[in-house]
Write an enzyme that holds these catalytic residues in place. Structure first.
Site, PDB file in Angstrom:
ATOM      1  N   THR A 204       0.858  -1.185   0.000  1.00 18.64           N
ATOM      2  CA  THR A 204       0.000   0.000   0.000  1.00 18.64           C
ATOM      3  C   THR A 204       0.892   1.232   0.000  1.00 18.64           C
ATOM      4  OG1 THR A 204      -0.113   0.351   2.401  1.00 18.64           O
ATOM      5  CG2 THR A 204      -1.588  -1.325   1.465  1.00 18.64           C
ATOM      6  N   CYS A 205       0.288   2.411   0.072  1.00 20.96           N
ATOM      7  CA  CYS A 205       1.091   3.632   0.086  1.00 20.96           C
ATOM      8  C   CYS A 205       1.911   3.750   1.362  1.00 20.96           C
ATOM      9  CB  CYS A 205       0.206   4.862  -0.088  1.00 20.96           C
ATOM     10  SG  CYS A 205      -1.045   5.070   1.194  1.00 20.96           S
ATOM     11  N   ASN A 206       1.489   3.063   2.417  1.00 22.58           N
ATOM     12  CA  ASN A 206       2.180   3.190   3.700  1.00 22.58           C
ATOM     13  C   ASN A 206       3.006   1.985   4.097  1.00 22.58           C
ATOM     14  OD1 ASN A 206       1.513   5.814   4.516  1.00 22.58           O
ATOM     15  ND2 ASN A 206      -0.537   5.160   5.110  1.00 22.58           N
TER      16      ASN A 206
ATOM     17  N   GLU B 182      -8.072   2.824  10.902  1.00 23.18           N
ATOM     18  CA  GLU B 182      -8.657   3.046   9.575  1.00 23.18           C
ATOM     19  C   GLU B 182      -9.106   1.713   8.969  1.00 23.18           C
ATOM     20  OE1 GLU B 182      -7.200   2.351   6.430  1.00 23.18           O
ATOM     21  OE2 GLU B 182      -5.143   1.794   6.906  1.00 23.18           O
ATOM     22  N   PRO B 183     -10.288   1.693   8.352  1.00 16.98           N
ATOM     23  CA  PRO B 183     -10.866   0.430   7.879  1.00 16.98           C
ATOM     24  C   PRO B 183     -10.345  -0.048   6.534  1.00 16.98           C
ATOM     25  CG  PRO B 183     -12.397   2.219   7.463  1.00 16.98           C
ATOM     26  CD  PRO B 183     -11.225   2.830   8.197  1.00 16.98           C
ATOM     27  N   GLN B 184      -9.728   0.842   5.741  1.00 17.30           N
ATOM     28  CA  GLN B 184      -9.322   0.465   4.387  1.00 17.30           C
ATOM     29  C   GLN B 184      -8.288  -0.664   4.377  1.00 17.30           C
ATOM     30  OE1 GLN B 184      -9.434   3.806   5.348  1.00 17.30           O
ATOM     31  NE2 GLN B 184     -11.464   3.984   4.424  1.00 17.30           N
TER      32      GLN B 184
ATOM     33  N   GLN C  33      -7.545  -4.043   1.933  1.00 17.28           N
ATOM     34  CA  GLN C  33      -6.274  -4.247   1.240  1.00 17.28           C
ATOM     35  C   GLN C  33      -5.655  -5.591   1.611  1.00 17.28           C
ATOM     36  OE1 GLN C  33      -4.611  -0.615   2.755  1.00 17.28           O
ATOM     37  NE2 GLN C  33      -5.058   0.541   0.887  1.00 17.28           N
TER      38      GLN C  33
ATOM     39  N   THR D 162      -9.254   5.337  -1.881  1.00 16.82           N
ATOM     40  CA  THR D 162      -8.854   6.550  -1.159  1.00 16.82           C
ATOM     41  C   THR D 162      -9.481   7.794  -1.773  1.00 16.82           C
ATOM     42  OG1 THR D 162      -6.763   5.539  -0.484  1.00 16.82           O
ATOM     43  CG2 THR D 162      -6.899   7.939  -0.402  1.00 16.82           C
TER      44      THR D 162
END
Length: 425
Positions: free
Chosen positions: A49-51, A112-114, A118, A191
Site C-alpha cells: 500500500t502507500c504506507n 482506519e478500515p481500508q 487491502q 482513497t
C-alpha cells in the site's frame, strides 16, 4: 511450520524508500511465485500500500535473511539500505503483527478500515498466484476474524478518520470556506472515493475526477455530482483547481513542475493546495518548490492525523488485548493441528493391523475354528501388534536414561502409578 512477516512501513521508512519497495498490481503474481521459488518459502502473500510493503510467509524453517535479500534484489536496492528500514516478525509475533495490521492498529491513521480490504486483496492475489496453502490460508482467516472482532467490540472505528479525511481537514485549514473552492481528484480508487465523499460533505463548489479510464471516473463522479475527465485533460482542469488530491497506482509522476507553473500563471498565482497520497508519488517533489503551491505527501499528514485520533486512543488498548488473545488462540490451534498428521498416521497403521488380524480370524472361522478361540487369538494378536512398536521404543528410551520421555509416554497413555492391574496367570 514457521511464520514470517517482513517489510517496511511509514514508521520505519521515508516515502522515498517506500515508493522504491512498492509492488504494482501487475507485478504481484510473478513476484509471489518468484519469492516462493527462490527463498524456499512454501506459502507467501504480499501486502503493498502507500504506507507499507510487507511479505507474509510460511516456511519449514525461518529464513529471514534469504527473504530480505530477495526483496532487496527484486527492487534493486542494497541489502544494507533495505535492512536499515525493515522489520522482521517471527512465529507468534508474525501472527500478532498481521492481526494488528488488519485491525488498523499499525496504520498511520489508527483504526482506519481500508487496510482490512487491502489485506483481503493481498490474500486474493496470493490465491490467484497459487502461493497460499492451508497454513497461511488459516492465518489469513484468523486475521480477518480478529479484525472483525476489533471493529465490532471496540470503538476503534468511531469518529471516521483516514488519510483521506486528514487531507480534507488540512484543506479546511488553508481554505476556511471550502464552499468557494474547486477540487481536482486524480485517480478513482478507494482513497479518492473517500476524499470525494468528505469534500462533497464539506460542500466543495465543484469536484472533477480525472482517471486513466473515463468509465471508472464517471462511476465515481456520479456518486457525488462531480465531473469526469481523462488524465490527459488535467492541464486544462488544473488552472481552475484550488485543491488537487492525487492517489493512483502509476509508476511515473502524473503532474510535473512545468504543468503546475503553467496553471499558476493562468490563475495569476492564486495558491493551489496539493496532497500526494500515492506511493510512488504522483506529483513531482519539485512542484513543492513553487511559491504558490502547498504540496503535502502522506508523511506530512501525521500532525493532522494525530489531532483527529485522540478519540480513538481509549479504544486502542482494548483492541490490542483482543488481537493478543486472537494471536494466542491461533497459535494454540496451530499446535493442535501439528498433532493431526501424527494421529492420522497412527490411526491408519492401527486400522491396517486390525484388518490383518481380522482377515486371519475370518480364515480360521472359515476353516471351522472354534469361535471363542478365534476371538481370543484375534484380541491377543491385535494387542501384541499394537503394543510392539511402543514397547520397543520405550525399552530403548529406558536404556538411554530418557526419563523425561518415559514420563511423557506415561502421560500420553494416561497411565498412573499403581493403577496397573495384575492379571492372573
Amino acid at each position: 511450520m514457521a511464520f514470517l512477516a517482513l517489510g517496511i512501513n511509514h514508521k520505519t521508512a521515508s516515502v522515498d524508500v517506500r515508493e522504491r519497495v512498492a509492488f504494482t498490481p501487475e507485478q504481484l503474481v510473478d513476484a509471489l511465485q518468484q519469492l516462493c521459488r527462490l527463498t524456499a518459502s512454501r506459502e507467501a502473500a504480499i501486502l503493498s500500500t502507500c504506507n507499507r510493503s510487507e511479505l507474509y510467509i510460511e516456511q519449514d524453517h525461518i529464513a529471514a535473511d534469504a527473504v530480505l535479500q530477495w526483496l532487496a534484489d527484486y527492487h534493486q536496492l542494497s541489502l544494507d539500505e533495505l535492512r536499515a528500514s525493515a522489520y522482521i516478525h517471527e512465529e507468534h509475533d508474525a501472527v500478532r503483527h498481521m492481526m494488528r495490521v488488519a485491525s488498523g492498529l499499525d496504520s498511520l491513521v489508527l483504526g482506519e478500515p481500508q487496510i482490512l480490504g487491502q489485506m483481503k486483496s493481498a490474500y486474493a492475489v496470493a490465491r490467484e498466484a497459487g502461493t497460499v496453502g492451508p497454513l497461511l490460508g488459516r492465518l489469513f482467516q484468523a486475521t480477518f476474524s480478529a479484525a472483525k472482532q476489533v471493529r465490532t467490540d471496540t470503538a476503534i472505528g468511531e469518529n471516521p478518520v483516514s488519510v483521506a479525511f486528514a487531507a480534507v481537514s488540512l484543506a479546511k485549514q488553508i481554505f476556511s470556506d471550502l464552499g468557494r473552492s474547486q477540487a481536482l481528484l486524480i485517480g478513482a480508487g478507494e482513497t479518492i472515493t473517500l476524499v470525494a465523499r468528505h469534500l462533497h460533505e464539506q460542500g466543495v463548489r465543484r469536484i472533477v475526477v480525472a482517471n486513466r479510464t473515463l468509465e471508472r471516473a464517471s462511476i465515481l463522479a456520479e456518486q457525488f455530482g462531480a465531473h469526469a475527465v481523462l488524465l490527459a485533460d488535467i492541464p486544462q482542469e488544473l488552472a481552475n483547481s484550488d485543491i488537487v488530491i492525487s492517489s493512483t497506482a502509476s509508476q511515473l509522476p502524473i503532474l510535473g513542475k512545468g504543468a503546475v507553473e503553467s496553471a499558476l500563471k493562468q490563475r495569476r498565482h492564486k495558491p493551489i493546495f496539493m496532497v500526494d497520497i500515492a506511493v510512488p508519488r504522483d506529483i513531482e517533489p519539485q512542484v513543492g518548490e513553487l511559491d504558490d503551491v502547498y504540496l503535502y505527501t502522506v508523511d506530512d499528514l501525521h500532525e493532522v492525523v494525530a489531532e483527529n485520533l485522540k478519540s480513538r486512543q481509549g479504544a486502542a488498548q482494548a483492541a490490542e488485548e483482543l488481537v493478543s488473545a486472537g494471536a494466542d488462540d491461533f497459535m494454540v490451534r496451530l499446535r493442535e493441528l501439528a498433532a493431526v498428521d501424527v494421529l492420522k498416521a497412527y490411526r491408519q497403521q492401527s486400522e491396517r493391523l486390525r484388518d490383518e488380524e481380522l482377515q486371519k480370524a475370518l480364515r480360521l472361522l472359515g476353516n471351522g475354528g472354534n469361535p471363542e478361540d478365534v476371538l481370543m487369538q484375534l484380541a491377543r494378536g491385535l494387542t501384541n501388534k499394537l503394543l510392539h512398536a511402543p514397547s520397543v521404543q520405550l525399552k530403548k528410551l529406558s536404556a538411554e536414561g530418557r526419563l523425561d520421555a518415559l514420563a511423557m509416554a506415561q502421560e500420553l497413555f494416561a497411565l498412573h502409578e499403581g493403577s496397573t492391574d495384575k492379571t492372573p496367570q
